[in-house]
Design a protein around this motif. Structure first.
Motif, short mmCIF file in Angstrom:
data_model
loop_
_atom_site.label_atom_id
_atom_site.label_comp_id
_atom_site.label_asym_id
_atom_site.label_seq_id
_atom_site.Cartn_x
_atom_site.Cartn_y
_atom_site.Cartn_z
N ALA A 16 50.81 35.39 49.03
CA ALA A 16 49.80 34.34 49.19
C ALA A 16 49.69 33.47 47.94
N LYS A 17 49.32 32.20 48.15
CA LYS A 17 49.03 31.32 47.03
C LYS A 17 47.81 31.84 46.28
N GLY A 18 47.82 31.72 44.99
CA GLY A 18 46.68 32.16 44.21
C GLY A 18 47.09 32.54 42.81
N PHE A 19 46.10 32.98 42.03
CA PHE A 19 46.32 33.18 40.60
C PHE A 19 46.04 34.61 40.14
N MET A 20 45.55 35.47 41.04
CA MET A 20 45.18 36.82 40.60
C MET A 20 46.42 37.70 40.40
N PRO A 21 46.61 38.25 39.21
CA PRO A 21 47.73 39.17 38.97
C PRO A 21 47.55 40.48 39.75
N LEU A 22 48.64 41.19 39.92
CA LEU A 22 48.63 42.41 40.72
C LEU A 22 47.66 43.45 40.18
N GLU A 23 47.67 43.72 38.88
CA GLU A 23 46.81 44.77 38.34
C GLU A 23 45.34 44.47 38.56
N GLU A 24 44.96 43.22 38.40
CA GLU A 24 43.57 42.84 38.66
C GLU A 24 43.26 42.96 40.14
N GLY A 25 44.23 42.60 40.98
CA GLY A 25 44.03 42.74 42.42
C GLY A 25 43.81 44.18 42.82
N LEU A 26 44.55 45.10 42.24
CA LEU A 26 44.38 46.51 42.56
C LEU A 26 43.01 47.02 42.10
N ALA A 27 42.54 46.52 40.96
CA ALA A 27 41.20 46.90 40.49
C ALA A 27 40.12 46.35 41.42
N LEU A 28 40.32 45.12 41.89
CA LEU A 28 39.38 44.55 42.85
C LEU A 28 39.37 45.37 44.14
N TYR A 29 40.54 45.75 44.60
CA TYR A 29 40.63 46.54 45.83
C TYR A 29 39.90 47.88 45.67
N ALA A 30 40.10 48.54 44.55
CA ALA A 30 39.43 49.82 44.31
C ALA A 30 37.92 49.64 44.32
N ALA A 31 37.44 48.56 43.71
CA ALA A 31 35.99 48.29 43.71
C ALA A 31 35.49 48.04 45.13
N ALA A 32 36.28 47.30 45.91
CA ALA A 32 35.87 47.00 47.29
C ALA A 32 35.83 48.25 48.14
N VAL A 33 36.79 49.15 47.95
CA VAL A 33 36.80 50.40 48.70
C VAL A 33 35.54 51.21 48.38
N GLU A 34 35.20 51.29 47.10
CA GLU A 34 33.99 52.03 46.72
C GLU A 34 32.74 51.38 47.29
N ALA A 35 32.64 50.06 47.12
CA ALA A 35 31.45 49.35 47.59
C ALA A 35 31.32 49.42 49.11
N PRO A 85 46.05 49.50 48.44
CA PRO A 85 46.17 48.98 49.81
C PRO A 85 47.49 49.40 50.44
N ALA A 86 47.56 49.29 51.76
CA ALA A 86 48.79 49.60 52.49
C ALA A 86 49.88 48.64 52.03
N PRO A 87 51.16 49.06 52.14
CA PRO A 87 52.26 48.20 51.70
C PRO A 87 52.25 46.81 52.34
N GLY A 88 51.90 46.73 53.62
CA GLY A 88 51.84 45.42 54.28
C GLY A 88 50.78 44.52 53.69
N THR A 89 49.63 45.10 53.36
CA THR A 89 48.55 44.32 52.74
C THR A 89 48.97 43.85 51.36
N LEU A 90 49.59 44.73 50.61
CA LEU A 90 50.04 44.37 49.26
C LEU A 90 51.09 43.27 49.31
N ALA A 91 51.99 43.35 50.28
CA ALA A 91 53.01 42.31 50.43
C ALA A 91 52.38 40.97 50.78
N ALA A 92 51.36 40.99 51.65
CA ALA A 92 50.66 39.75 52.02
C ALA A 92 49.95 39.15 50.82
N PHE A 93 49.34 40.02 50.00
CA PHE A 93 48.67 39.57 48.78
C PHE A 93 49.66 38.88 47.85
N GLU A 94 50.80 39.51 47.63
CA GLU A 94 51.77 38.97 46.69
C GLU A 94 52.43 37.69 47.21
#
Length: 218
Positions: free
Chosen positions: A18-37, A7-16
């Protein structure tokens, strides 16, 4: 599936932020899946909004693909987020009613990220919403309740709606119970999806599993 998209740096900063429990590496994998889907031209849906941490990533991918990210939650908190549990956050309690209400925090999260126009927030219980949803989905991200009752109902309600070629993403898949707070219902859902014959594993990133729907009928 490409894993080098980010994701763009601004999106990544917003993710980090935000409240929540998803670690960065899992978030990046989710993002890659979402881009493909997103290339399927169908909505991307998550079960379990909480405060919108993962929604930010889905929304950014949806924006790029010209589709919508749909997020489903009753916003009263899952079982492990209630008072007395390790993961309870007092800041998410409605001061007037004295019950969990993560919706205001979620809306602030999206606003700060500049992604409100790309998200459809559905406030309701997952099985009820699934019964009312009629169309196919490019991606379903299961990250709601972690009991067998709730995780199983999320799978039953939403997995059949993943289009052939689309992705089913399951969070908090732990083959081995790590501690008293680590439930294994998502792991059993993951095994159930593979056993159905309709899904094939694409990638594993820590506790995140990405499966592709390769056959109709569940």
């Amino acid at each position: 599936m490409a894993t080098d998209v980010a994701p763009a740096p601004g999106t990544l900063a917003a993710f980090e932020a935000a409240k929540g429990f998803m670690p960065l590496e899992e978030g990046l994998a989710l993002y890659a899946a979402a881009v493909e889907a997103g290339r399927l031209g169908l909505p991307l849906l998550e079960v379990g909004t909480y405060c919108g941490r993962s929604t930010i990533l889905l929304a950014d991918a949806a924006r790029a693909a010209g589709v919508s990210a749909v997020t489903v939650d009753h916003h009263r908190g899952s079982e492990e987020q209630q008072p007395g549990w390790e993961f309870h956050d007092p800041a998410t309690v409605d001061p007037e009613l004295g019950v969990m209400d993560t919706l205001p925090t979620f809306r602030r999260t999206l606003h700060r990220a500049g992604l409100e126009d790309h998200v459809i927030a559905v406030v309701g219980r997952s099985p009820q919403v699934a019964r009312a949803w009629g169309g196919e989905l490019g991606l379903v991200f299961v990250d709601g309740g972690h009991t067998d009752e709730h995780a199983g109902a999320d799978y039953e309600g939403w997995a059949p709606k993943v289009a052939v070629g689309g992705l089913l993403v399951i969070h908090d898949v732990f083959p081995v119970k790590l501690d008293e707070f680590t439930g294994q219902a998502p792991y059993r859902v993951y095994l159930r999806a593979l056993a159905s014959g309709a899904f094939t594993e694409v990638s594993v990133t820590d506790s995140l599993r990405v499966l592709r729907r390769t056959a109709p009928g569940i």
